[in-house]
Scaffold this motif. Structure first.
Motif, mmCIF file in Angstrom:
data_model
loop_
_atom_site.group_PDB
_atom_site.id
_atom_site.type_symbol
_atom_site.label_atom_id
_atom_site.label_comp_id
_atom_site.label_asym_id
_atom_site.label_seq_id
_atom_site.Cartn_x
_atom_site.Cartn_y
_atom_site.Cartn_z
ATOM 1 N N UNK A 287 -2.891 -18.784 59.675
ATOM 2 C CA UNK A 287 -2.626 -17.837 60.773
ATOM 3 C C UNK A 287 -3.509 -16.589 60.631
ATOM 4 N N UNK A 288 -3.732 -15.906 61.753
ATOM 5 C CA UNK A 288 -4.544 -14.682 61.731
ATOM 6 C C UNK A 288 -3.717 -13.449 61.377
ATOM 7 N N UNK A 289 -2.381 -13.508 61.422
ATOM 8 C CA UNK A 289 -1.515 -12.361 61.158
ATOM 9 C C UNK A 289 -0.463 -12.738 60.133
ATOM 10 N N UNK A 290 0.080 -11.745 59.460
ATOM 11 C CA UNK A 290 1.143 -11.967 58.483
ATOM 12 C C UNK A 290 2.504 -11.838 59.136
ATOM 13 N N UNK A 291 3.510 -12.375 58.455
ATOM 14 C CA UNK A 291 4.887 -12.269 58.914
ATOM 15 C C UNK A 291 5.161 -13.019 60.201
ATOM 16 N N UNK A 340 5.065 -15.789 56.833
ATOM 17 C CA UNK A 340 3.779 -16.498 56.800
ATOM 18 C C UNK A 340 2.689 -15.491 56.479
ATOM 19 N N UNK A 341 1.871 -15.686 55.430
ATOM 20 C CA UNK A 341 0.839 -14.744 55.007
ATOM 21 C C UNK A 341 -0.451 -14.983 55.791
ATOM 22 N N UNK A 342 -1.034 -13.939 56.305
ATOM 23 C CA UNK A 342 -2.234 -14.039 57.138
ATOM 24 C C UNK A 342 -3.422 -14.578 56.345
ATOM 25 N N UNK A 343 -4.075 -15.630 56.885
ATOM 26 C CA UNK A 343 -5.361 -16.145 56.402
ATOM 27 C C UNK A 343 -5.364 -16.374 54.884
ATOM 28 N N UNK A 344 -4.238 -16.821 54.340
ATOM 29 C CA UNK A 344 -4.116 -17.041 52.893
ATOM 30 C C UNK A 344 -4.198 -18.532 52.608
ATOM 31 N N UNK A 345 -5.238 -18.906 51.869
ATOM 32 C CA UNK A 345 -5.395 -20.318 51.510
ATOM 33 C C UNK A 345 -4.290 -20.733 50.538
ATOM 34 N N UNK A 346 -3.841 -21.958 50.578
ATOM 35 C CA UNK A 346 -4.395 -23.035 51.414
ATOM 36 C C UNK A 346 -3.767 -23.123 52.801
ATOM 37 N N UNK A 347 -3.021 -22.130 53.244
ATOM 38 C CA UNK A 347 -2.383 -22.194 54.550
ATOM 39 C C UNK A 347 -1.176 -23.110 54.542
ATOM 40 N N UNK A 348 -0.780 -23.531 55.728
ATOM 41 C CA UNK A 348 0.379 -24.428 55.860
ATOM 42 C C UNK A 348 -0.077 -25.868 55.746
ATOM 43 N N UNK A 349 0.666 -26.640 54.914
ATOM 44 C CA UNK A 349 0.372 -28.067 54.721
ATOM 45 C C UNK A 349 1.681 -28.840 54.746
ATOM 46 N N UNK A 402 3.946 -17.429 66.198
ATOM 47 C CA UNK A 402 4.713 -16.454 66.981
ATOM 48 C C UNK A 402 3.864 -15.242 67.365
ATOM 49 N N UNK A 403 2.838 -14.936 66.580
ATOM 50 C CA UNK A 403 1.924 -13.824 66.854
ATOM 51 C C UNK A 403 0.513 -14.258 66.458
ATOM 52 N N UNK A 404 -0.512 -13.853 67.210
ATOM 53 C CA UNK A 404 -1.897 -14.090 66.836
ATOM 54 C C UNK A 404 -2.349 -15.519 67.073
ATOM 55 N N UNK A 405 -3.351 -15.904 66.285
ATOM 56 C CA UNK A 405 -4.008 -17.212 66.454
ATOM 57 C C UNK A 405 -3.986 -18.008 65.149
ATOM 58 N N UNK A 406 -4.439 -19.273 65.278
ATOM 59 C CA UNK A 406 -4.750 -20.084 64.101
ATOM 60 C C UNK A 406 -6.246 -19.914 63.803
ATOM 61 N N UNK A 407 -6.547 -19.337 62.637
ATOM 62 C CA UNK A 407 -7.946 -19.093 62.286
ATOM 63 C C UNK A 407 -8.683 -20.417 62.042
#
Length: 417
Positions: A287-291, A340-349, A402-407
C-alpha cells in the motif's frame, strides 16, 4: 633308377621294388658271373684231364676272386632283405610271405622264380584283400569309429578339417556368455517375435511414438490421437488453455492482476461458470499509505457487492498481540484493520478461497489466510472466513485499500474445474 648290379656293387635301398626287373637284374648279373665261372671250371676240367699241375694252379687263381666277390654280394643281398623285412608293413609282409614262402619248392631256379613273379596275383595273398578294404578311399573317405584330427586354430577359414573341439570353441565364441534363455537361434527368433523384418517393424513403431527431443511434424490426425491417449481431450499445445479442455479437478490460471500505483485491482471477465472453486493468490501487495485496511469484494449480477458480507477473523503478530474482528459492511477485510504499513516489504501475501461460486440460490463461502508487516509489530498473521449472503453467481473480484493506492504487487486468479 639303376638297379643293383656289379657296377654299383649290388647296392639297394628301401625304395627298390621287389619286382621282376629287380630280380632279373640281380640274378642276371649273378648268372653271368656263374656262367663265366662254369667256363673256367670247364677249362679247369680240361687242365685236370691233361694232368697239368700248372693248369690247376691257374684255375685256382682265376676262380678265387670271383668266388669271393660272389659270396660278398650274396651276404649283402641277404643283409638287405633281412633289414627290409624287419620294418612293420602288413601289406608288404603279406606279399613277401606269399612270394618267398614257396621259393624252396617252386623257385629254386632263376627261371622258376621269374615265372613265379610274372604270374603272381595279389588276390592270392591271405588277408591282403581284407586289409585293403579296411582302408578309407582317397575320394570321399568314410571313417568308422572315433577318428581324430588336429584342432585348427580359432578363426581358421580354409578347407582344413574341423574337429569337435574346434566347433565347440566356435560355438562358445558365438554364444559369448549369453543368458541361457537367449543362447539359441530359436530363442532369439522368439524374442524378436519371429519377425524377419524386425528392424523395419521396430523403426516403424518408434516412428509412431511421441518424441521429446525433436519436432516430428505430426499431422492433425496424429495430434488428435496423441491428445486422446494423453487424456487431454481436444486441447492442443498453446500458451493459454481453456478450462473446458482440462479434465475435472484441474487447477488453471484465469488471470493475473499487476499493481502499479493502482487505486484498485479487479477482474470481471476471467471468472468462468465452469469452475467449482476460485483461489486468489496475493503476492507482495504494497500500500502507498500506513494504517489502511485491505478489502475484497465480489461481483455478482453485473456489479461489485458492497453489502451482505458476514465474516469473522483472527489476527496475531510477532509482538504477541491477538485480536478478533467481525463486520458485514463494504466488503471483507483480509488485513489487520488500521495497521497496514505503507510500502513495507514484503507487503501482503496470502490467499483467498471462494467455494461453489457458480450456484445462484445460496450464500458463497469465503476463507482467507494472509500475512503483512504492520505499524504495531514486525509481522501480522490474519485468518478468517465468512459468507456473501446475496443471491447470484460470482462473476468477478475486486481488491482496494481503504486509503491511497497499491504501489506494486500482483494478484493471481486461479480456477478449479
Amino acid at each position: 633308377m639303376t638297379g643293383p648290379s656289379a657296377d654299383n656293387n649290388y647296392h639297394v635301398d628301401r625304395t627298390t621294388p621287389l619286382d621282376a626287373d629287380t630280380f632279373n637284374g640281380i640274378f642276371g648279373s649273378v648268372g653271368t658271373r656263374l656262367t663265366a665261372t662254369e667256363a673256367v671250371r670247364a677249362d679247369f676240367d680240361t687242365l685236370i684231364a691233361a694232368g697239368t699241375a700248372q693248369a690247376i694252379a691257374a684255375v685256382q687263381d682265376a676262380i678265387s676272386p670271383y668266388a669271393e666277390e660272389a659270396q660278398t654280394k650274396a651276404a649283402q643281398i641277404s643283409a638287405y632283405l633281412t633289414a627290409y623285412l624287419s620294418d612293420a608293413n602288413p601289406i608288404r609282409d603279406a606279399v613277401l610271405t606269399a612270394v618267398l614262402g614257396g621259393v624252396a619248392a617252386r623257385g629254386d631256379t632263376l627261371a622258376k622264380l621269374l615265372a613265379l613273379i610274372d604270374g603272381f596275383n595279389l588276390s592270392s595273398i591271405d588277408g591282403l584283400t581284407e586289409a585293403l578294404a579296411a582302408l578309407a578311399p582317397l575320394d570321399s573317405p568314410q571313417i568308422i569309429g572315433v577318428g581324430t584330427v588336429l584342432t585348427a586354430a580359432p578363426g581358421t577359414n580354409s578347407a582344413q578339417i574341423a574337429n569337435c573341439a574346434f566347433v565347440a570353441a566356435a560355438l562358445a565364441a558365438l554364444v559369448n556368455s549369453a543368458p541361457t534363455t537367449l543362447d539359441t537361434l530359436n530363442e532369439l527368433a522368439n524374442a524378436l517375435g519371429s519377425d524377419p523384418n524386425f528392424a523395419t517393424t521396430t523403426a516403424t513403431a518408434l516412428g509412431n511414438r511421441l518424441r521429446i527431443d525433436a519436432d516430428q511434424g505430426l499431422g492433425s490426425g496424429a495430434k488428435a490421437i496423441g491428445r486422446t491417449n494423453l487424456g487431454l481431450g481436444g486441447m492442443s499445445i498453446k500458451d493459454s488453455v481453456a478450462g473446458a479442455d482440462l479434465p475435472g479437478g484441474s487447477w488453471y490460471r484465469l488471470a493475473t492482476l499487476t499493481a502499479s500505483n493502482s487505486a484498485e485491482l479487479f477482474d470481471t471477465a476471467s471468472l468462468l461458470s465452469g469452475c467449482i472453486e476460485y483461489e486468489i493468490v496475493i503476492s507482495n501487495l504494497l500500500p502507498s499509505a500506513s494504517g489502511v485496511d485491505l478489502y475484497c469484494q465480489i461481483q455478482s449480477g453485473g456489479a461489485f457487492q458492497g453489502a451482505n458480507y458476514s465474516f469473522a477473523s483472527h489476527t496475531a503478530d510477532t509482538g504477541g498481540n491477538t485480536s478478533y474482528g467481525a463486520t458485514g459492511a463494504g466488503g471483507i477485510s483480509i488485513s489487520r484493520p488500521g495497521n497496514y504499513t505503507a510500502n513495507a516489504a514484503p507487503g501482503c501475501n496470502g490467499s483467498i478461497r471462494i467455494t461453489d461460486p457458480a450456484q445462484s440460490s445460496g450464500p458463497k463461502a469465503l476463507r482467507w489466510d494472509t500475512t503483512q508487516p504492520t505499524t504495531v509489530s514486525d509481522l501480522c498473521h490474519v485468518t478468517g472466513g465468512g459468507w456473501w449472503t446475496g443471491v447470484g453467481a460470482v462473476t468477478g473480484i475486486r481488491f482496494f485499500p481503504s486509503v491511497g493506492n497499491f504501489v506494486s504487487g500482483v494478484i493471481h486468479i486461479n480456477g478449479r474445474r
